[in-house]
Design a protein around this motif. Structure first.
Motif, PDB file in Angstrom:
ATOM      1  N   GLU A 206       0.831  -1.200   0.000  1.00  0.00           N
ATOM      2  CA  GLU A 206       0.000   0.000   0.000  1.00  0.00           C
ATOM      3  C   GLU A 206       0.877   1.265   0.000  1.00  0.00           C
ATOM      4  OE1 GLU A 206      -2.884   0.702  -0.720  1.00  0.00           O
ATOM      5  OE2 GLU A 206      -3.092   2.755   0.060  1.00  0.00           O
ATOM      6  N   PHE A 207       1.983   1.212   0.763  1.00  0.00           N
ATOM      7  CA  PHE A 207       2.918   2.343   0.761  1.00  0.00           C
ATOM      8  C   PHE A 207       3.419   2.616  -0.655  1.00  0.00           C
ATOM      9  CE2 PHE A 207       7.380   3.637   0.568  1.00  0.00           C
ATOM     10  CZ  PHE A 207       7.310   4.870   1.187  1.00  0.00           C
ATOM     11  N   TRP A 208       3.866   1.556  -1.342  1.00  0.00           N
ATOM     12  CA  TRP A 208       4.424   1.750  -2.689  1.00  0.00           C
ATOM     13  C   TRP A 208       3.353   2.203  -3.671  1.00  0.00           C
ATOM     14  CZ3 TRP A 208       9.174   2.789  -2.695  1.00  0.00           C
ATOM     15  CH2 TRP A 208      10.049   2.165  -1.815  1.00  0.00           C
ATOM     16  N   ARG A 209       2.106   1.801  -3.433  1.00  0.00           N
ATOM     17  CA  ARG A 209       1.008   2.296  -4.276  1.00  0.00           C
ATOM     18  C   ARG A 209       0.838   3.804  -4.103  1.00  0.00           C
ATOM     19  NH1 ARG A 209      -1.408  -2.810  -3.804  1.00  0.00           N
ATOM     20  NH2 ARG A 209      -2.252  -2.368  -1.753  1.00  0.00           N
ATOM     21  N   ILE A 210       0.930   4.259  -2.862  1.00  0.00           N
ATOM     22  CA  ILE A 210       0.803   5.707  -2.592  1.00  0.00           C
ATOM     23  C   ILE A 210       1.922   6.465  -3.311  1.00  0.00           C
ATOM     24  CG2 ILE A 210       0.947   7.477  -0.787  1.00  0.00           C
ATOM     25  CD1 ILE A 210      -0.297   5.347   1.140  1.00  0.00           C
ATOM     26  N   VAL A 211       3.163   5.932  -3.204  1.00  0.00           N
ATOM     27  CA  VAL A 211       4.308   6.574  -3.866  1.00  0.00           C
ATOM     28  C   VAL A 211       4.080   6.608  -5.380  1.00  0.00           C
ATOM     29  CG1 VAL A 211       6.779   6.340  -4.385  1.00  0.00           C
ATOM     30  CG2 VAL A 211       5.960   5.947  -2.051  1.00  0.00           C
ATOM     31  N   GLU A 212       3.691   5.479  -5.932  1.00  0.00           N
ATOM     32  CA  GLU A 212       3.538   5.342  -7.383  1.00  0.00           C
ATOM     33  C   GLU A 212       2.449   6.269  -7.918  1.00  0.00           C
ATOM     34  OE1 GLU A 212       5.600   3.598  -9.226  1.00  0.00           O
ATOM     35  OE2 GLU A 212       4.577   3.957 -11.129  1.00  0.00           O
ATOM     36  N   ARG A 213       1.362   6.396  -7.142  1.00  0.00           N
ATOM     37  CA  ARG A 213       0.268   7.272  -7.582  1.00  0.00           C
ATOM     38  C   ARG A 213       0.732   8.730  -7.629  1.00  0.00           C
ATOM     39  NH1 ARG A 213      -3.710   4.085  -4.969  1.00  0.00           N
ATOM     40  NH2 ARG A 213      -3.339   5.162  -3.009  1.00  0.00           N
ATOM     41  N   ALA A 214       1.543   9.128  -6.640  1.00  0.00           N
ATOM     42  CA  ALA A 214       1.998  10.523  -6.589  1.00  0.00           C
ATOM     43  C   ALA A 214       3.071  10.790  -7.639  1.00  0.00           C
ATOM     44  CB  ALA A 214       2.536  10.844  -5.189  1.00  0.00           C
ATOM     45  N   LEU A 215       3.981   9.834  -7.791  1.00  0.00           N
ATOM     46  CA  LEU A 215       5.128  10.031  -8.695  1.00  0.00           C
ATOM     47  C   LEU A 215       5.426   8.696  -9.379  1.00  0.00           C
ATOM     48  CD1 LEU A 215       7.371  11.995  -9.629  1.00  0.00           C
ATOM     49  CD2 LEU A 215       8.732  11.207  -7.704  1.00  0.00           C
ATOM     50  N   PRO A 216       4.857   8.476 -10.553  1.00  0.00           N
ATOM     51  CA  PRO A 216       5.041   7.184 -11.221  1.00  0.00           C
ATOM     52  C   PRO A 216       6.512   6.879 -11.517  1.00  0.00           C
ATOM     53  CG  PRO A 216       3.261   8.435 -12.237  1.00  0.00           C
ATOM     54  CD  PRO A 216       3.949   9.365 -11.276  1.00  0.00           C
ATOM     55  N   GLY A 217       6.846   5.598 -11.471  1.00  0.00           N
ATOM     56  CA  GLY A 217       8.211   5.169 -11.804  1.00  0.00           C
ATOM     57  C   GLY A 217       9.101   4.973 -10.582  1.00  0.00           C
ATOM     58  N   HIS A 218       8.508   4.573  -9.452  1.00  0.00           N
ATOM     59  CA  HIS A 218       9.334   4.488  -8.238  1.00  0.00           C
ATOM     60  C   HIS A 218      10.426   3.425  -8.341  1.00  0.00           C
ATOM     61  CE1 HIS A 218       6.556   1.211  -7.001  1.00  0.00           C
ATOM     62  NE2 HIS A 218       7.589   0.785  -6.332  1.00  0.00           N
ATOM     63  N   ARG A 219      10.172   2.364  -9.105  1.00  0.00           N
ATOM     64  CA  ARG A 219      11.216   1.324  -9.253  1.00  0.00           C
ATOM     65  C   ARG A 219      12.463   1.887  -9.931  1.00  0.00           C
ATOM     66  NH1 ARG A 219       9.069  -3.582  -7.780  1.00  0.00           N
ATOM     67  NH2 ARG A 219       6.807  -3.477  -7.909  1.00  0.00           N
ATOM     68  N   GLU A 220      12.234   2.615 -11.013  1.00  0.00           N
ATOM     69  CA  GLU A 220      13.364   3.222 -11.734  1.00  0.00           C
ATOM     70  C   GLU A 220      14.078   4.234 -10.835  1.00  0.00           C
ATOM     71  OE1 GLU A 220      10.558   1.464 -14.231  1.00  0.00           O
ATOM     72  OE2 GLU A 220      10.142   3.320 -13.178  1.00  0.00           O
ATOM     73  N   ASN A 221      13.285   5.005 -10.099  1.00  0.00           N
ATOM     74  CA  ASN A 221      13.893   6.009  -9.234  1.00  0.00           C
ATOM     75  C   ASN A 221      14.756   5.380  -8.141  1.00  0.00           C
ATOM     76  OD1 ASN A 221      13.015   8.319 -10.530  1.00  0.00           O
ATOM     77  ND2 ASN A 221      11.036   8.302  -9.480  1.00  0.00           N
ATOM     78  N   ARG A 222      14.260   4.287  -7.552  1.00  0.00           N
ATOM     79  CA  ARG A 222      15.044   3.602  -6.518  1.00  0.00           C
ATOM     80  C   ARG A 222      16.346   3.090  -7.101  1.00  0.00           C
ATOM     81  NH1 ARG A 222      11.079  -0.658  -3.779  1.00  0.00           N
ATOM     82  NH2 ARG A 222      12.742  -1.022  -2.279  1.00  0.00           N
ATOM     83  N   GLU A 223      16.247   2.551  -8.310  1.00  0.00           N
ATOM     84  CA  GLU A 223      17.417   1.991  -8.982  1.00  0.00           C
ATOM     85  C   GLU A 223      18.434   3.109  -9.292  1.00  0.00           C
ATOM     86  OE1 GLU A 223      18.061  -1.097  -9.218  1.00  0.00           O
ATOM     87  OE2 GLU A 223      19.935  -0.688 -10.292  1.00  0.00           O
ATOM     88  N   ARG A 224      17.940   4.243  -9.753  1.00  0.00           N
ATOM     89  CA  ARG A 224      18.843   5.371 -10.042  1.00  0.00           C
ATOM     90  C   ARG A 224      19.527   5.854  -8.766  1.00  0.00           C
ATOM     91  NH1 ARG A 224      15.546   9.935 -12.427  1.00  0.00           N
ATOM     92  NH2 ARG A 224      17.510  11.057 -12.650  1.00  0.00           N
ATOM     93  N   LEU A 225      18.752   5.933  -7.685  1.00  0.00           N
ATOM     94  CA  LEU A 225      19.336   6.343  -6.401  1.00  0.00           C
ATOM     95  C   LEU A 225      20.446   5.390  -5.981  1.00  0.00           C
ATOM     96  CD1 LEU A 225      16.613   7.381  -3.799  1.00  0.00           C
ATOM     97  CD2 LEU A 225      18.513   8.729  -4.684  1.00  0.00           C
ATOM     98  N   ARG A 226      20.195   4.110  -6.178  1.00  0.00           N
ATOM     99  CA  ARG A 226      21.164   3.090  -5.777  1.00  0.00           C
ATOM    100  C   ARG A 226      22.445   3.232  -6.606  1.00  0.00           C
ATOM    101  NH1 ARG A 226      22.139  -2.139  -5.861  1.00  0.00           N
ATOM    102  NH2 ARG A 226      21.282  -2.304  -7.949  1.00  0.00           N
ATOM    103  N   ARG A 227      22.281   3.592  -7.877  1.00  0.00           N
ATOM    104  CA  ARG A 227      23.444   3.759  -8.748  1.00  0.00           C
ATOM    105  C   ARG A 227      24.199   5.039  -8.433  1.00  0.00           C
ATOM    106  NH1 ARG A 227      20.362   2.531 -13.226  1.00  0.00           N
ATOM    107  NH2 ARG A 227      20.432   4.722 -13.808  1.00  0.00           N
TER     108      ARG A 227
END
Ligand SMILES: [Zn+2]
Length: 235
Positions: A206-227
């Motif tokens: 549910e948390f990730w749904r909230i993030v995704e609804r506000a700012l789509p692409g959270h998976r890519e963003n997490r990956e970019r942050l990690r890089r």
């Protein structure tokens, strides 16, 4: 006790607690975003869990360092004119100057450092990131708070160890000063992540749904942050 299950704070660690009737012992996992999850059999209470987390602290810190978006290996600086410092995703060359009204400032694309501040250059530059970061983030956070329907009671820019951000249920948001080196769209992700925690304190679907609804692409963003994280300057 009301936070159990949910999030349990053990010293400086926030542990997301999930109860699993199938488990016979506590399992601790470090997620890729450097959050810690405990999968716990139903009969284990908060005190016992806290004791187990403490007994495994050395392992947890090692894991956190491994997963940290702000990992330990990073380029050092010698504070010589010409070195690049990132601000909002752009590199600015350091320029040592003899005369300036402040210790550090960004002027015409150069990061100026006054020569008489060379006794503690890192300290002065970190203070600069915090000084410019706070008003920038305060302006930036307002529209996101509206999108997420949350109230931000305060925002501070400070060192946060291995975390990009943190927040309290009272609506206070903290952002690591090092995040000011990121491109603005990734800073948005860091902000949205923390604001979403004001609605959900865990990393549940549910948390990730909230993030995704506000700012789509959270998976890519997490990956970019990690890089990007390991390449940022963190003295
Ligand atoms: Zn989080």
């Amino acid at each position: 006790m009301s936070q159990f299950p949910g999030t349990l704070r053990v010293d400086d660690l926030d542990v997301t607690v999930e109860i699993s009737p199938r488990r016979e012992s506590v399992r601790l996992t470090v997620e890729r975003d450097a959050s810690v999850t405990a999968t716990v059999p139903p009969l284990v209470g908060p005190e016992e869990l806290a004791r187990i987390v403490r007994s495994r602290r050395r392992w947890l810190y090692a894991k956190l360092a491994e997963h940290a978006t702000l990992g330990p290996a990073r380029p050092p600086h010698a504070y010589l004119s010409g070195e690049g410092f990132l601000y909002l995703g752009r590199s600015h060359r350091l320029l040592l100057v003899d005369d300036a009204p402040v210790a550090v400032r960004l002027l015409r694309g150069r990061l100026e450092l006054r020569r008489d501040c060379l006794d503690d250059p890192a300290g002065h530059i970190v203070r600069w990131y915090r000084q410019v970061g706070e008003p920038w983030l305060l302006k930036r956070v307002a529209p996101w708070a509206e999108v997420l329907g949350v109230t931000v009671a305060g925002l501070r820019v400070l060192p946060l160890g291995y975390r990009w951000g943190s927040c309290s249920l009272s609506g206070h948001v903290n952002i690591h000063w090092a995040a000011m080196q990121l491109p603005p769209d990734l800073i948005d992700y860091v902000l949205v992540h923390e604001l979403a925690h004001l609605r959900r304190p865990d990393h549940s679907p549910e948390f990730w749904r909230i993030v995704e609804r506000a700012l789509p692409g959270h998976r890519e963003n997490r990956e970019r942050l990690r890089r990007l994280g390991p390449g940022l300057w963190l003295p």
